[in-house]
Design a protein around this motif. Sequence first.
Motif, PDB file in Angstrom:
ATOM      1  N   PHE A   1       0.822  -1.477   0.153  1.00 23.40           N
ATOM      2  CA  PHE A   1       0.008   0.315   0.049  1.00 23.40           C
ATOM      3  C   PHE A   1       0.774   0.947  -0.037  1.00 23.40           C
ATOM      4  O   PHE A   1       2.253   1.354   0.643  1.00 23.40           O
ATOM      5  CB  PHE A   1      -1.163   0.078   1.352  1.00 23.40           C
ATOM      6  CG  PHE A   1      -1.528  -0.615   1.261  1.00 23.40           C
ATOM      7  CD1 PHE A   1      -2.830  -0.921   0.195  1.00 23.40           C
ATOM      8  CD2 PHE A   1      -1.460  -2.394   2.657  1.00 23.40           C
ATOM      9  CE1 PHE A   1      -3.775  -2.304   0.754  1.00 23.40           C
ATOM     10  CE2 PHE A   1      -2.214  -3.107   2.395  1.00 23.40           C
ATOM     11  CZ  PHE A   1      -3.228  -3.201   1.694  1.00 23.40           C
ATOM     12  N   PHE A   2       0.019   2.421  -0.157  1.00 24.99           N
ATOM     13  CA  PHE A   2       1.157   3.924  -0.523  1.00 24.99           C
ATOM     14  C   PHE A   2      -0.312   5.052  -1.148  1.00 24.99           C
ATOM     15  O   PHE A   2      -1.252   4.275  -1.597  1.00 24.99           O
ATOM     16  CB  PHE A   2       1.949   3.614  -2.031  1.00 24.99           C
ATOM     17  CG  PHE A   2       1.285   3.607  -3.255  1.00 24.99           C
ATOM     18  CD1 PHE A   2       1.443   4.834  -3.952  1.00 24.99           C
ATOM     19  CD2 PHE A   2       1.605   2.368  -3.433  1.00 24.99           C
ATOM     20  CE1 PHE A   2       0.493   4.613  -4.946  1.00 24.99           C
ATOM     21  CE2 PHE A   2       0.493   2.902  -5.279  1.00 24.99           C
ATOM     22  CZ  PHE A   2       0.815   3.574  -5.459  1.00 24.99           C
ATOM     23  N   ASP A   3       0.669   5.909  -0.502  1.00 22.23           N
ATOM     24  CA  ASP A   3      -0.208   7.007  -0.689  1.00 22.23           C
ATOM     25  C   ASP A   3       0.121   8.041  -1.581  1.00 22.23           C
ATOM     26  O   ASP A   3       1.140   8.270  -1.220  1.00 22.23           O
ATOM     27  CB  ASP A   3      -0.457   7.686   0.646  1.00 22.23           C
ATOM     28  CG  ASP A   3      -1.401   7.579   1.937  1.00 22.23           C
ATOM     29  OD1 ASP A   3      -2.411   6.892   1.754  1.00 22.23           O
ATOM     30  OD2 ASP A   3      -0.813   7.211   3.256  1.00 22.23           O
ATOM     31  N   PRO A   4      -1.384   7.874  -2.952  1.00 25.72           N
ATOM     32  CA  PRO A   4       0.070   8.342  -4.140  1.00 25.72           C
ATOM     33  C   PRO A   4       0.468   9.805  -3.660  1.00 25.72           C
ATOM     34  O   PRO A   4       0.975  10.616  -4.196  1.00 25.72           O
ATOM     35  CB  PRO A   4      -0.946   8.429  -4.791  1.00 25.72           C
ATOM     36  CG  PRO A   4      -2.321   7.924  -4.375  1.00 25.72           C
ATOM     37  CD  PRO A   4      -2.287   7.836  -3.141  1.00 25.72           C
ATOM     38  N   ASN A   5      -0.684  10.735  -2.914  1.00 25.29           N
ATOM     39  CA  ASN A   5      -0.073  11.946  -2.412  1.00 25.29           C
ATOM     40  C   ASN A   5       1.114  12.317  -1.150  1.00 25.29           C
ATOM     41  O   ASN A   5       1.006  13.481  -0.950  1.00 25.29           O
ATOM     42  CB  ASN A   5      -1.091  12.799  -2.253  1.00 25.29           C
ATOM     43  CG  ASN A   5      -1.730  13.085  -3.690  1.00 25.29           C
ATOM     44  OD1 ASN A   5      -1.692  13.091  -4.794  1.00 25.29           O
ATOM     45  ND2 ASN A   5      -3.219  12.537  -2.982  1.00 25.29           N
ATOM     46  N   TYR A   6       1.557  11.176  -0.570  1.00 24.26           N
ATOM     47  CA  TYR A   6       2.843  11.509  -0.031  1.00 24.26           C
ATOM     48  C   TYR A   6       4.198  11.773   0.099  1.00 24.26           C
ATOM     49  O   TYR A   6       4.510  11.270  -1.138  1.00 24.26           O
ATOM     50  CB  TYR A   6       2.579   9.843   1.093  1.00 24.26           C
ATOM     51  CG  TYR A   6       3.072   9.683   2.298  1.00 24.26           C
ATOM     52  CD1 TYR A   6       3.142  10.640   3.326  1.00 24.26           C
ATOM     53  CD2 TYR A   6       4.342   9.404   2.585  1.00 24.26           C
ATOM     54  CE1 TYR A   6       3.886  10.692   4.631  1.00 24.26           C
ATOM     55  CE2 TYR A   6       5.552   9.105   3.904  1.00 24.26           C
ATOM     56  CZ  TYR A   6       4.706  10.446   4.825  1.00 24.26           C
ATOM     57  OH  TYR A   6       5.658   9.794   5.743  1.00 24.26           O
TER      58      TYR A   6
END
Length: 83
Positions: free
Chosen positions: A71-76
Amino acid sequence: MIDLANDNQKEKRMEIMRKAMKEKAPQTYAGLEESGGLEKFLEAHDTEMMKNFRAAKNKAWEETLASSLDFFDPNYDETSSPM
């Protein structure tokens, strides 16, 4: 469909191996049968086959978890993280 990996399916696996060996290596099969070593050979082969199966199953599970839990946050922005 029968799950041949279950311990209670050992006799079915042995039957399948016996048939395959008889068809694909008839001389080896006959020699082992005549010497009384066929069952011991098939037992050892089943043990090794199940060991390989479990190792492959564990590897597949590890790879599935690794790819499914990525998982990852695209805007992080990691550069602004305090860690």
